[in-house]
Design an enzyme around this catalytic site. Structure first.
Site, PDB file in Angstrom:
ATOM      1  N   LYS A  27     -43.174 -51.563  61.141  1.00 58.56           N
ATOM      2  CA  LYS A  27     -44.291 -51.802  60.845  1.00 58.56           C
ATOM      3  C   LYS A  27     -45.278 -50.453  60.712  1.00 58.56           C
ATOM      4  CE  LYS A  27     -46.096 -55.827  60.957  1.00 58.56           C
ATOM      5  NZ  LYS A  27     -46.527 -57.261  61.499  1.00 58.56           N
ATOM      6  N   ARG A  98     -51.157 -56.985  65.730  1.00 56.91           N
ATOM      7  CA  ARG A  98     -49.700 -57.296  65.364  1.00 56.91           C
ATOM      8  C   ARG A  98     -48.630 -56.603  66.066  1.00 56.91           C
ATOM      9  NH1 ARG A  98     -52.385 -57.673  60.104  1.00 56.91           N
ATOM     10  NH2 ARG A  98     -52.370 -59.509  59.244  1.00 56.91           N
ATOM     11  N   GLY A 107     -41.846 -63.676  62.873  1.00 52.55           N
ATOM     12  CA  GLY A 107     -42.436 -64.600  63.595  1.00 52.55           C
ATOM     13  C   GLY A 107     -42.004 -64.843  64.915  1.00 52.55           C
ATOM     14  N   MET A 109     -42.613 -62.782  67.280  1.00 54.60           N
ATOM     15  CA  MET A 109     -43.962 -62.133  68.436  1.00 54.60           C
ATOM     16  C   MET A 109     -45.106 -62.628  68.086  1.00 54.60           C
ATOM     17  SD  MET A 109     -42.202 -58.661  69.666  1.00 54.60           S
ATOM     18  CE  MET A 109     -41.376 -58.164  67.804  1.00 54.60           C
ATOM     19  N   ARG A 371     -41.796 -53.375  54.308  1.00 51.94           N
ATOM     20  CA  ARG A 371     -40.388 -53.334  55.259  1.00 51.94           C
ATOM     21  C   ARG A 371     -39.272 -53.618  54.108  1.00 51.94           C
ATOM     22  NH1 ARG A 371     -41.623 -58.499  58.827  1.00 51.94           N
ATOM     23  NH2 ARG A 371     -41.543 -60.091  57.331  1.00 51.94           N
ATOM     24  N   HIS A 489     -41.733 -69.971  56.973  1.00 53.65           N
ATOM     25  CA  HIS A 489     -40.884 -69.447  58.110  1.00 53.65           C
ATOM     26  C   HIS A 489     -39.511 -69.937  57.951  1.00 53.65           C
ATOM     27  CE1 HIS A 489     -39.437 -70.123  62.199  1.00 53.65           C
ATOM     28  NE2 HIS A 489     -39.745 -68.771  62.244  1.00 53.65           N
ATOM     29  N   ARG A 595       2.275 -65.456  64.396  1.00 52.59           N
ATOM     30  CA  ARG A 595       2.555 -66.090  65.642  1.00 52.59           C
ATOM     31  C   ARG A 595       3.694 -66.909  65.299  1.00 52.59           C
ATOM     32  NH1 ARG A 595      -2.858 -66.120  64.454  1.00 52.59           N
ATOM     33  NH2 ARG A 595      -4.270 -64.856  66.045  1.00 52.59           N
ATOM     34  N   ARG A 651       5.261 -61.585  65.654  1.00 46.13           N
ATOM     35  CA  ARG A 651       5.478 -61.656  67.002  1.00 46.13           C
ATOM     36  C   ARG A 651       6.602 -62.665  67.653  1.00 46.13           C
ATOM     37  NH1 ARG A 651       0.364 -63.094  70.579  1.00 46.13           N
ATOM     38  NH2 ARG A 651       0.844 -65.167  69.903  1.00 46.13           N
ATOM     39  N   GLU A 778      -0.790 -55.365  75.652  1.00 53.36           N
ATOM     40  CA  GLU A 778      -1.625 -56.499  76.151  1.00 53.36           C
ATOM     41  C   GLU A 778      -1.839 -56.651  77.790  1.00 53.36           C
ATOM     42  OE1 GLU A 778      -0.605 -60.415  74.465  1.00 53.36           O
ATOM     43  OE2 GLU A 778       1.446 -59.500  74.318  1.00 53.36           O
ATOM     44  N   SER A 797       0.786 -52.431  69.062  1.00 58.19           N
ATOM     45  CA  SER A 797      -0.070 -53.363  68.428  1.00 58.19           C
ATOM     46  C   SER A 797      -0.974 -53.789  69.697  1.00 58.19           C
ATOM     47  CB  SER A 797       0.278 -54.607  67.554  1.00 58.19           C
ATOM     48  OG  SER A 797      -0.716 -55.243  67.302  1.00 58.19           O
ATOM     49  N   CYS A 864      -4.557 -56.363  67.121  1.00 61.65           N
ATOM     50  CA  CYS A 864      -4.261 -57.575  66.375  1.00 61.65           C
ATOM     51  C   CYS A 864      -5.203 -58.855  66.905  1.00 61.65           C
ATOM     52  CB  CYS A 864      -3.003 -57.915  66.246  1.00 61.65           C
ATOM     53  SG  CYS A 864      -2.015 -57.981  67.722  1.00 61.65           S
ATOM     54  N   TYR A 884      -4.677 -49.282  61.819  1.00 60.68           N
ATOM     55  CA  TYR A 884      -5.066 -50.481  61.238  1.00 60.68           C
ATOM     56  C   TYR A 884      -5.575 -51.405  62.143  1.00 60.68           C
ATOM     57  CZ  TYR A 884      -1.006 -52.874  63.015  1.00 60.68           C
ATOM     58  OH  TYR A 884       0.126 -53.498  63.967  1.00 60.68           O
TER      59      TYR A 884
END
Length: 906
Positions: A27, A98, A107, A109, A371, A489, A595, A651, A778, A797, A864, A884
């Site tokens: 602001k 403000r 809204g 604060m 804004r 609001h 899976r 997998r 993993e 992966s 993944c 990827y």
């Protein structure tokens, strides 16, 4: 040199600029910039965000002492520019105070208006303006707002009574009036007297008369509001760091409540809900800003076109509209013309859709704020692509303008058209935030949160919402209000959340005490089902079936643009042809995780799977696996066919075997009958499978090495499926992934089984296909010894779900017991299962990639885990060189955009 803490602006000059948002807040920075480009802005000054940090660390007394000289000089500058005097009884300088964080937090604060009024200066204002009613109305507003914000009289719970509202209701009831504008000057004087008495009774102190005491109280209250409950919740919800703090903006007051030549309003340079390139907004005659936001009066439209649209939606005739709800273009044509010119100037300058706040004081237009406006996901995409085509921005800017997470709003269901055609709306309101939602009626925010935590879908129904309702709004499926408009609001916050919202529903009466909602005589109770359409504004009784959203050309164009710049592909996690098809339609470049265990839970497979697990020996297992082979092959063919020409990473069986077997007596009896053995044998075998810590037990490659026949069956099913499709002209590209590798020898053993099986199938069918064999990283040890594993693997992966679990030592199933406390205390900034831990888990990933590629430069690496669809995690994956990421189907567009932004940002 003493640090500068206060920056002034006014009369076309400013010490700040738009690029100083980190210091001045959004602001304050934009107020400065508007001055520099010649937009009419009331003079004022900004106290920096750094002071907020000082305030929280060093306290009020320190901050006031270091600010005192700068603030006094800044007030003198406002006095000079306005020709008024702060604290003067005849010609007082009145200001607003403000908040203003780096990013908009609407809204969340606190604000104080009309500061500087007291028992003497109110008379001075009355005399100066010749409008005693205005002066006393401003004074009663100031006492009420200051009492709530600074003195702590605001209700903290829904059971608390606001003393000011209680007094207001008593006075209006005694006078037989309903609207605040009907209060006379004497009524307002009575309110002031009673308001001040309430302050004395509640606080033990008189209401402060000294303007400097008022100012320091308000400044500190704004800093305090940075740490209020709703602001903290909003920051968590929107990933806004606590250490940013808020600036404080002090501005000379301008008044929209000085009579019928004054007004106030909020406007958008483009439609915040749809993205349509049309100026729109709402205003009220003879009102202050809080009147528009609160939705206590029906707002009017700024443009004539917008007013006619609104009237048509509301079923109001043109005659009634023109008489009761004229547009600003009709009621104040000169001011409307200037406002339209200013909004275009601001959009041209900032090159983005702007959200404006304005006040007209006695025919003079003032801009209080501009804004970049919050917008729905659909509007975000349309505005970005329109501005690209219109030449405002380039391709990279268009991509950066779009928040990947907000694409989620475009990908979820809307009402099924057939079901909707049979439904009859009970009323219609303002379509404040697009989308469709069905849920049970709930009237209070805390109860909406509670119901949602118990798995119920709810629609939060309120007369009007306030910042205190934020938690309930966040957990509800949608929001329905009896009052308000596009800038109330409920509307603004719902759009920011991507929540469906209908406001100002016609003829809707809510009785909080009775917990009922009545529309045109039809009563609905808490818990009843209701459906709302935030795109049309219609409200329906009962449930309405939904269907997938239809994506438009702008979305497709954005995705094409994303692919143009992205350097990392996006795959999907999919276990069925349906999921694979959805993901491919969303632009997935393959499957990064299929899976196989998910396939076994279907009715036609679970019995054979259980038979295999419960068999006493290898012969029994192979017999059951022969039944599973054709079923698995059919599954793989369906997925390969859907992903024709794209890689599919499959997998091998990963979870512990106990997850597949029946643990109840009925299920065990059934298996005993199927297998022709005793119930006791089945029961004993199930008991043998139970492990103290199954997630760290017999699963993944350990299972395949203990029972190699399982790996053989799966490898055969994969390759036979690929070969059979090859004869049909379908290109299957299988990538076989070994789960839970921790030691290179585990992987080598599995790889030998897979390769020997594949060679047999190739020999049997006298044909071959290309394939890869890789592993899931993993386990931390796998990351630490990646150079050894890479010698054998074609790809890595990263299964970041388990890698996070094992790196932190957190059980995913139990973490909810303590993780919220860890985040509240700042031990963690995010849930590491939702947002990738870059310092710990990420470091292991970076190390594994470097070590792996040191021995195999062409090693393909992907991710993944669930992090594959979270934007900051996707961007990190780009920086460490992944080929990827893979995510759930509906997250694919989000990941594609995040990957493009990562490439642009470097």
């Amino acid at each position: 040199m003493e640090k500068k803490r206060v920056y002034t602006f006014g009369n076309g000059a400013a010490e700040g600029r738009a690029d100083m948002k980190n210091l001045l807040g959004g602001k304050g920075a934009n107020l400065a910039e508007m001055n520099l480009i010649g937009v009419p802005v009331p003079p004022g000054f900004t106290i920096t965000t750094e002071v907020c940090t000082e305030y929280n660390e060093l306290g009020k007394d320190y901050v006031v002492s270091v600010l005192k000289d700068e603030v006094e000089k800044a007030i003198e500058e406002i006095e000079r520019l306005t020709g008024t005097k702060f604290g003067d009884k005849d010609n007082p300088c009145l200001v607003s105070v403000r908040s203003g964080a780096r990013v908009s937090m609407p809204g969340m604060m606190d604000t104080v208006l009309n500061l500087g009024l007291n028992d003497e200066s109110v008379e001075g204002i009355a005399k100066k303006t010749g409008n005693a009613r205005f002066a006393w109305d401003s004074y009663r507003r100031f006492i009420q707002m200051y009492g709530d914000v600074v003195l702590g009289l605001k209700p903290q719970t829904k059971e608390d009574i606001d003393p000011f509202e209680e007094i207001m209701d008593e006075v209006k009831q005694a006078k037989g009036i309903h609207n605040d504008t009907e209060l006379s000057t004497e009524d307002l004087k009575e309110l002031v007297k009673r308001f001040k008495l309430a302050v004395k009774e509640r606080t033990g102190n008189d209401f402060p008369e000294n303007p400097w005491d008022q100012l320091w109280g308000a400044v500190c209250a704004v800093f305090d509001s940075w740490m209020n409950e709703r602001a903290i919740f909003y920051r968590k919800m929107n990933n806004i760091p606590e250490e940013w703090g808020t600036a404080v903006n002090v501005q000379a007051m301008v008044y929209g409540n000085m009579g019928n030549t004054s007004g106030t309003g909020v406007a958008f340079t483009r439609d915040a809900a749809t993205g349509e390139d049309i100026f729109n907004g709402e205003y009220l005659i003879n009102a202050q800003g809080e009147d528009v936001v609160a939705g206590v009066r029906t707002p009017q439209q700024i443009t004539l076109e917008g007013s006619r649209r609104w009237a048509k939606q509301q079923g109001i005739s043109e005659e009634e509209r023109a008489a009761k709800y004229p547009s600003l273009e009709e009621s104040m044509p000169e001011c409307a013309k200037e406002l339209i010119e200013v909004q275009q100037k601001l959009e041209d300058y900032f090159k983005d859709m702007q959200d404006l706040e304005f006040t007209i004081q006695d025919g003079k237009l003032w801009l209080l704020q501009t804004r970049s406006g919050k917008r729905t996901g659909g509007a975000m995409v349309k505005i970005a692509m329109d501005m690209l085509r219109q030449g405002y921005i380039d391709e990279k800017t268009a991509l950066k303008r779009c928040d990947p997470e907000k694409l989620d709003e475009l990908l979820h269901p809307v009402f099924d058209k057939k079901a909707l055609s049979a439904a009859k709306p009970v009323t219609r309101g303002i379509p404040a935030s697009p989308g469709a939602a069905t849920g049970q009626i709930v009237f209070h925010a805390d109860e909406a949160e509670e119901w949602a935590s118990n798995g119920k879908k709810v629609i939060l129904c309120r007369i009007e919402t306030s910042p205190e309702d934020l938690r309930g709004m966040a957990t509800a499926q949608g929001i329905l209000t009896a009052r308000g408009g596009m800038t109330s609001h409920a509307a603004v916050v719902a759009r920011g959340m991507g929540k469906c919202c209908v406001s100002a529903a016609n003829n809707m009466v809510i009785d909080y005490k009775a917990r009922t909602l009545t529309i045109n005589g039809k009563e609905m109770k808490e818990g009843d089902w209701i459906s709302i359409d935030g795109t049309t504004g219609y409200v329906y009784e009962g449930k309405i079936q939904t269907q997938d959203a239809e994506l438009n050309d702008d979305f497709s164009a954005l995705m094409e643009l994303a692919d143009k710049y992205a350097r990392m592909e996006v795959r999907t996690n999919a276990d069925t042809p349906r999921d694979a098809r959805t993901a491919r339609n969303f632009g997935a470049k393959g499957i990064g995780l299929c899976r196989t265990e998910h396939m076994f839970f279907e009715d036609d497979k679970i019995l054979a799977m259980r038979e295999m697990i419960l068999a006493k020996d290898e012969q029994g297992r192979r017999k059951a696996l022969e039944k599973l082979l054709p079923l698995q092959k059919t599954d793989f063919k369906g997925i390969f066919r859907t992903m024709d020409g794209l890689p599919v990473t499959i997998r091998l069986l990963d979870p512990p075997l106990h997850e597949f077997v029946p643990h109840d007596e009925k299920g065990q009896m059934e298996m005993a009958k199927v297998m022709g053995i005793s119930y006791k044998d089945i029961h004993d075998r199930v008991e043998d499978l139970i492990e103290a810590n199954p997630m760290l037990g017999l699963r993944g490659c350990r299972l395949g090495n203990l029972y190699p026949e399982i790996t053989e069956m799966q490898a055969r099913a994969i390759i036979e499926a690929a070969l059979e499709l090859k004869k049909e002209g379908v290109e299957a590209i299988p990538e076989i992934m070994v789960p839970l590798t921790g030691i290179v020898h585990e992987f080598k053993a599995q790889k030998e089984i897979i390769e020997s099986t594949i060679k047999k199938v190739f020999s049997e069918q006298n044909d071959s296909v290309e394939y890869k064999i890789g592993t899931m990283i993993e386990i931390p040890r796998a990351a630490l010894t990646a150079h050894r594993i890479a010698e054998e693997a074609d790809f890595f992966s990263f299964g970041t779900n388990d890698l996070t679990q094992m790196t932190f030592g957190y059980s995913r199933d139990d973490v909810a017991k303590f993780l919220p406390m860890y985040i509240d205390k700042g031990f963690l900034k995010h849930d590491p299962f939702a947002v990738l831990d870059q310092k710990g888990v990420g470091r292991l990933m970076r190390m594994a990639i470097q070590e792996g590629r040191s021995v195999k430069p062409t090693l393909k690496c992907g991710l993944c885990g669930e992090h594959g669809g979270e934007p900051s995690s996707v961007k990190f994956c780009h920086t460490i060189g992944l080929n990827y990421v893979s995510c759930s189907p509906f997250r694919v567009p989000i990941a594609r955009l995040a990957a493009a932004q990562a490439a642009i940002e470097g």
